[in-house]
Write an enzyme that holds these catalytic residues in place. Sequence first.
Site: not given
Ligand code: SAH
Length: 423
Positions: A235, A276-277, A326, A366
């Site tokens: 970040r 995000d979902s 991510d 990840c």
């Molecule tokens: N980049 C973030 C961490 C991401 S973790 C940070 O820096 O803190 C992964 C995220 O993906 C979670 O918040 C989860 O809610 C979201 N997620 C999972 N499947 C998803 C989808 N199909 N569409 C949108 N978001 C999703």
Amino acid sequence: MLTPRPTRRPWATIPGSHATPGILKMKTITLREGKERSLLRHHPWVFQGSIAKGGGDLGETVRVQSHDGQFLAWAAFSPSSQIRVRAWSFDEAERIDASFFARRVQAAVALRRRLAIASNGVRLIHGEADGLPGLIVDQYADVLSAQFLSAGTERWKDAIADALIAATGCPFVYERSDSNVRGLEGLQPVTGWLRHPEGERRPTEVTIDENGWQLTLDVAEGHKTGYYLDQRDNRGLFAQLVRQLGCKTVLNCYSYTGGFSVAALAGGASQVTSVDSSGPALARATHHVALNGFDPAAHTALDADVNGTLRQFIQDGRTFDAIVLDPPKFAPSAAHAERASRAYKDINRLAFKLLNPGGLLLTFSCSGGIGGELFHKIVAGAGLDAGVDGYLLRRLEATSDHPTTVTFPEGEYLKGLAIVRKD
Ligand code: SAH
């Protein structure tokens, strides 16, 4: 200085508070011939199929030996897990007792202090890498958030909590043992305050300072222990690159609570979209924009599926100067690698199509089951399909408080690429 060898044979008593008085012999696990190799290399796991005989109770400390009786490790037994044995120590003279956990915790915390991490959100214990298989502990300001994910860590929970408080001076320990992997260990989910000063309570919401930004999280409600500390440096790098490359429009996919979105705004972006979902995560992302003094109008939070959103944006003819991908773990193990590869390729192809020439893509996986080399190939295929090439600026990984060790390469999980699209 020479350390005197213990005068008492380590197996003369069963260590720990669960010792049964009167029983003097520790349980022994004997491996099949040839199956000792992994423990001899100090890899901490033994799978069910490698065991010839022996067993133990949930989390009980056992002596693991080769088929011909040679000592291999002291370990925690897990009767229902595929990973039947997780090694605590490869030193026959070591005793697995409360002071063992105090030493391991102290060493892990000491490493983080030496790393001088410029944040008060720090991963203190990273499981196997810190010699504590199944234990994850993150410190958020004055709160420790802990996951006890293996039978062995569950059994030694009290000793570990004492050790954590002694090593950090943090009086509040919140337990987030609600990960699915506990089920594989035959353990029920457990959440709530594990320790707090008598008569004293504190809210489960915490504010941390990361790269100079104020970020909030809730140890009771957030994902995992509350926040994704492993992306802290990425970040920070993103903020720098957004500034250097002059990116104005930014799309942060899988934004969670908007860490990369705040980074983009700090780097001078003027329009940032977080997708995000999770509604609660997005609400926090919106809050973080204002909390850090940025114009709320510069940020849009989209509660939607990323894949569908990327397709919609392509249809709408939208483009961005910088994109972050991510996603959550698409491949929990190598067995899922093929299906996961297709999913990674898909979102990367769509992201390439949305990226302006000269634009920046930060793309991550990840999944432990997808190695760095394979991930690069997947992204290469995505670029080819999208008709886009780019310069590889940096290979990215988890922050140094999420270490991998020489003897446990399986611990490596987060990998990423920073790419600048060619014109
Ligand atoms: N980049 C973030 C961490 C991401 S973790 C940070 O820096 O803190 C992964 C995220 O993906 C979670 O918040 C989860 O809610 C979201 N997620 C999972 N499947 C998803 C989808 N199909 N569409 C949108 N978001 C999703």
